[in-house]
Design a protein around this motif. Sequence first.
Motif, PDB file in Angstrom:
ATOM      1  N   TRP A 121     -13.420   0.848  13.035  1.00 38.15           N
ATOM      2  CA  TRP A 121     -14.371   2.172  13.189  1.00 38.15           C
ATOM      3  C   TRP A 121     -15.012   2.234  11.636  1.00 38.15           C
ATOM      4  O   TRP A 121     -16.062   1.977  11.390  1.00 38.15           O
ATOM      5  CB  TRP A 121     -14.648   3.684  13.423  1.00 38.15           C
ATOM      6  CG  TRP A 121     -14.367   3.681  14.943  1.00 38.15           C
ATOM      7  CD1 TRP A 121     -14.363   2.595  15.844  1.00 38.15           C
ATOM      8  CD2 TRP A 121     -13.549   4.840  15.237  1.00 38.15           C
ATOM      9  NE1 TRP A 121     -13.493   3.062  17.387  1.00 38.15           N
ATOM     10  CE2 TRP A 121     -13.597   4.296  16.535  1.00 38.15           C
ATOM     11  CE3 TRP A 121     -13.584   6.204  15.197  1.00 38.15           C
ATOM     12  CZ2 TRP A 121     -12.842   5.889  17.737  1.00 38.15           C
ATOM     13  CZ3 TRP A 121     -12.959   7.153  16.050  1.00 38.15           C
ATOM     14  CH2 TRP A 121     -13.268   6.570  18.042  1.00 38.15           C
ATOM     15  N   PHE A 122     -13.662   2.322  10.596  1.00 33.96           N
ATOM     16  CA  PHE A 122     -14.105   2.433   8.947  1.00 33.96           C
ATOM     17  C   PHE A 122     -12.661   2.723   8.785  1.00 33.96           C
ATOM     18  O   PHE A 122     -11.649   3.036   9.612  1.00 33.96           O
ATOM     19  CB  PHE A 122     -14.676   3.673   8.882  1.00 33.96           C
ATOM     20  CG  PHE A 122     -14.362   4.932   9.451  1.00 33.96           C
ATOM     21  CD1 PHE A 122     -13.492   5.643   7.831  1.00 33.96           C
ATOM     22  CD2 PHE A 122     -14.667   5.181  10.217  1.00 33.96           C
ATOM     23  CE1 PHE A 122     -12.372   6.781   8.385  1.00 33.96           C
ATOM     24  CE2 PHE A 122     -13.895   6.924  10.365  1.00 33.96           C
ATOM     25  CZ  PHE A 122     -12.895   8.037   9.770  1.00 33.96           C
ATOM     26  N   GLU A 123     -13.083   2.385   7.687  1.00 37.15           N
ATOM     27  CA  GLU A 123     -11.561   2.256   5.917  1.00 37.15           C
ATOM     28  C   GLU A 123     -11.868   3.198   5.857  1.00 37.15           C
ATOM     29  O   GLU A 123     -12.931   3.483   4.623  1.00 37.15           O
ATOM     30  CB  GLU A 123     -11.186   1.152   5.960  1.00 37.15           C
ATOM     31  CG  GLU A 123     -10.263   0.521   5.034  1.00 37.15           C
ATOM     32  CD  GLU A 123      -9.614  -0.406   5.140  1.00 37.15           C
ATOM     33  OE1 GLU A 123      -9.555  -1.277   3.702  1.00 37.15           O
ATOM     34  OE2 GLU A 123      -9.648  -1.258   5.950  1.00 37.15           O
ATOM     35  N   VAL A 124     -10.827   4.135   5.311  1.00 36.38           N
ATOM     36  CA  VAL A 124     -10.582   4.828   4.243  1.00 36.38           C
ATOM     37  C   VAL A 124      -9.714   4.531   3.190  1.00 36.38           C
ATOM     38  O   VAL A 124      -8.432   3.444   3.411  1.00 36.38           O
ATOM     39  CB  VAL A 124      -9.426   6.539   4.936  1.00 36.38           C
ATOM     40  CG1 VAL A 124      -9.360   7.046   3.633  1.00 36.38           C
ATOM     41  CG2 VAL A 124      -9.890   6.728   5.835  1.00 36.38           C
ATOM     42  N   PRO A 125      -9.772   4.033   1.448  1.00 35.21           N
ATOM     43  CA  PRO A 125      -9.676   3.228   1.026  1.00 35.21           C
ATOM     44  C   PRO A 125      -7.991   3.562   0.311  1.00 35.21           C
ATOM     45  O   PRO A 125      -8.023   5.252   0.270  1.00 35.21           O
ATOM     46  CB  PRO A 125     -10.745   2.587   0.074  1.00 35.21           C
ATOM     47  CG  PRO A 125     -11.710   4.676  -0.115  1.00 35.21           C
ATOM     48  CD  PRO A 125     -11.205   4.222   1.402  1.00 35.21           C
ATOM     49  N   ALA A 126      -7.246   2.991  -0.629  1.00 34.17           N
ATOM     50  CA  ALA A 126      -6.116   3.132  -0.562  1.00 34.17           C
ATOM     51  C   ALA A 126      -6.474   3.784  -2.216  1.00 34.17           C
ATOM     52  O   ALA A 126      -6.902   2.785  -3.110  1.00 34.17           O
ATOM     53  CB  ALA A 126      -4.713   2.559  -0.791  1.00 34.17           C
ATOM     54  N   LEU A 127      -6.556   5.321  -2.776  1.00 31.86           N
ATOM     55  CA  LEU A 127      -6.856   5.505  -4.484  1.00 31.86           C
ATOM     56  C   LEU A 127      -5.727   5.694  -4.969  1.00 31.86           C
ATOM     57  O   LEU A 127      -6.377   5.650  -6.054  1.00 31.86           O
ATOM     58  CB  LEU A 127      -7.518   7.258  -3.809  1.00 31.86           C
ATOM     59  CG  LEU A 127      -8.545   6.882  -3.174  1.00 31.86           C
ATOM     60  CD1 LEU A 127      -9.289   8.574  -2.644  1.00 31.86           C
ATOM     61  CD2 LEU A 127     -10.330   6.214  -3.658  1.00 31.86           C
ATOM     62  N   LEU A 128      -4.770   5.992  -4.878  1.00 32.77           N
ATOM     63  CA  LEU A 128      -3.021   5.895  -4.784  1.00 32.77           C
ATOM     64  C   LEU A 128      -2.276   5.226  -4.249  1.00 32.77           C
ATOM     65  O   LEU A 128      -1.821   5.300  -3.427  1.00 32.77           O
ATOM     66  CB  LEU A 128      -2.970   7.836  -5.347  1.00 32.77           C
ATOM     67  CG  LEU A 128      -1.460   7.784  -6.321  1.00 32.77           C
ATOM     68  CD1 LEU A 128      -1.964   7.870  -7.492  1.00 32.77           C
ATOM     69  CD2 LEU A 128      -1.596   9.965  -5.547  1.00 32.77           C
ATOM     70  N   TYR A 129      -1.810   4.294  -5.122  1.00 37.21           N
ATOM     71  CA  TYR A 129      -0.870   3.380  -4.726  1.00 37.21           C
ATOM     72  C   TYR A 129      -0.239   2.839  -6.544  1.00 37.21           C
ATOM     73  O   TYR A 129      -0.050   3.124  -6.870  1.00 37.21           O
ATOM     74  CB  TYR A 129      -1.479   2.440  -4.218  1.00 37.21           C
ATOM     75  CG  TYR A 129      -2.189   1.429  -4.583  1.00 37.21           C
ATOM     76  CD1 TYR A 129      -2.388  -0.207  -5.287  1.00 37.21           C
ATOM     77  CD2 TYR A 129      -3.607   2.202  -4.349  1.00 37.21           C
ATOM     78  CE1 TYR A 129      -2.680  -0.356  -6.066  1.00 37.21           C
ATOM     79  CE2 TYR A 129      -4.894   1.150  -4.878  1.00 37.21           C
ATOM     80  CZ  TYR A 129      -4.940  -0.244  -5.703  1.00 37.21           C
ATOM     81  OH  TYR A 129      -5.281  -0.482  -6.528  1.00 37.21           O
ATOM     82  N   ASP A 130       1.071   1.858  -5.421  1.00 30.96           N
ATOM     83  CA  ASP A 130       2.658   1.285  -6.406  1.00 30.96           C
ATOM     84  C   ASP A 130       2.928   2.562  -7.228  1.00 30.96           C
ATOM     85  O   ASP A 130       3.089   1.679  -8.496  1.00 30.96           O
ATOM     86  CB  ASP A 130       0.730   0.260  -6.940  1.00 30.96           C
ATOM     87  CG  ASP A 130       1.082  -1.120  -6.192  1.00 30.96           C
ATOM     88  OD1 ASP A 130       1.945  -1.259  -5.778  1.00 30.96           O
ATOM     89  OD2 ASP A 130       0.114  -1.961  -7.254  1.00 30.96           O
ATOM     90  N   LEU A 131       3.101   3.753  -7.336  1.00 31.35           N
ATOM     91  CA  LEU A 131       3.973   4.433  -7.518  1.00 31.35           C
ATOM     92  C   LEU A 131       4.915   3.917  -7.054  1.00 31.35           C
ATOM     93  O   LEU A 131       5.745   3.644  -6.277  1.00 31.35           O
ATOM     94  CB  LEU A 131       3.910   6.159  -7.029  1.00 31.35           C
ATOM     95  CG  LEU A 131       2.209   6.468  -7.097  1.00 31.35           C
ATOM     96  CD1 LEU A 131       2.026   8.206  -6.625  1.00 31.35           C
ATOM     97  CD2 LEU A 131       1.907   6.332  -8.574  1.00 31.35           C
ATOM     98  N   PRO A 132       6.185   4.726  -8.294  1.00 33.49           N
ATOM     99  CA  PRO A 132       7.729   4.249  -7.641  1.00 33.49           C
ATOM    100  C   PRO A 132       8.111   5.164  -6.724  1.00 33.49           C
ATOM    101  O   PRO A 132       7.751   6.107  -6.726  1.00 33.49           O
ATOM    102  CB  PRO A 132       8.174   4.645  -9.329  1.00 33.49           C
ATOM    103  CG  PRO A 132       7.240   5.143 -10.091  1.00 33.49           C
ATOM    104  CD  PRO A 132       6.045   5.185  -9.038  1.00 33.49           C
ATOM    105  N   ASN A 133       8.569   4.366  -5.665  1.00 28.13           N
ATOM    106  CA  ASN A 133       9.274   4.918  -4.286  1.00 28.13           C
ATOM    107  C   ASN A 133       8.234   5.540  -3.800  1.00 28.13           C
ATOM    108  O   ASN A 133       8.504   6.143  -3.016  1.00 28.13           O
ATOM    109  CB  ASN A 133      10.841   5.903  -4.690  1.00 28.13           C
ATOM    110  CG  ASN A 133      11.716   4.710  -5.824  1.00 28.13           C
ATOM    111  OD1 ASN A 133      11.654   4.357  -4.781  1.00 28.13           O
ATOM    112  ND2 ASN A 133      11.865   5.609  -6.032  1.00 28.13           N
ATOM    113  N   GLN A 134       6.829   5.578  -3.806  1.00 28.19           N
ATOM    114  CA  GLN A 134       6.030   5.866  -3.221  1.00 28.19           C
ATOM    115  C   GLN A 134       6.090   5.740  -1.831  1.00 28.19           C
ATOM    116  O   GLN A 134       6.249   7.964  -1.288  1.00 28.19           O
ATOM    117  CB  GLN A 134       4.644   5.531  -3.575  1.00 28.19           C
ATOM    118  CG  GLN A 134       3.655   6.039  -2.948  1.00 28.19           C
ATOM    119  CD  GLN A 134       1.523   5.207  -3.375  1.00 28.19           C
ATOM    120  OE1 GLN A 134       1.947   5.288  -4.450  1.00 28.19           O
ATOM    121  NE2 GLN A 134       0.735   6.343  -1.784  1.00 28.19           N
ATOM    122  N   ALA A 135       6.477   4.826  -0.986  1.00 24.84           N
ATOM    123  CA  ALA A 135       6.371   5.148   0.645  1.00 24.84           C
ATOM    124  C   ALA A 135       7.572   5.660   1.000  1.00 24.84           C
ATOM    125  O   ALA A 135       7.801   6.590   1.652  1.00 24.84           O
ATOM    126  CB  ALA A 135       6.412   3.824   1.096  1.00 24.84           C
TER     127      ALA A 135
END
Length: 187
Positions: A121-135
Amino acid sequence: MWRNSRSGWGLISILFHWLSALTIIGLFALGWWMTDLGYYDPWYNQGPWVHRSIGILLLFATLARLVWRFVQPTPRAEGSRLETIAAHLGHIALYVLVLGVMVSGYLISTADGRGISVFGWFEVPALLYDLPNQASLAGDIHWYSALALMILAGVHALAALKHHWLDKHATLVRMLNPAYSTRNNSK
């Protein structure tokens, strides 16, 4: 009937409470079930997509619920002073855990820089990413916060049953029956 009073919860607060409770339990069950899915399982990709989509919708509903809670009166608490303080702190902890689970889930899903599609329906953007070991870090926070949330929600349910059956308070009735608020508003 729609709004809270000092004697009971209104229909909107009641719906927020029970729909959130059912959704959180469902998301926890789905998340736990997903951990055993194999790569070739048809739900390997579908399960997380549904989990994320419902999680984002729950985040929006929780934010709306918090706004509603701040603009509505809170019914008087029943029980001893210690029980009232414990209930207040317990509710704060429930909200903190719910938000922590959802924010960490968002950080897991957006760690690679891609947004979250909510049922297409819609997409929520990635505002904070590529942090070390984020996932990985967000995954640990997500899992342990979800476990703590389930435990605290269980304590919350047991406390409501204790108030209802042992103390004979109207605490549970007020969360089930919006008419209680209007009938007892003069007390």
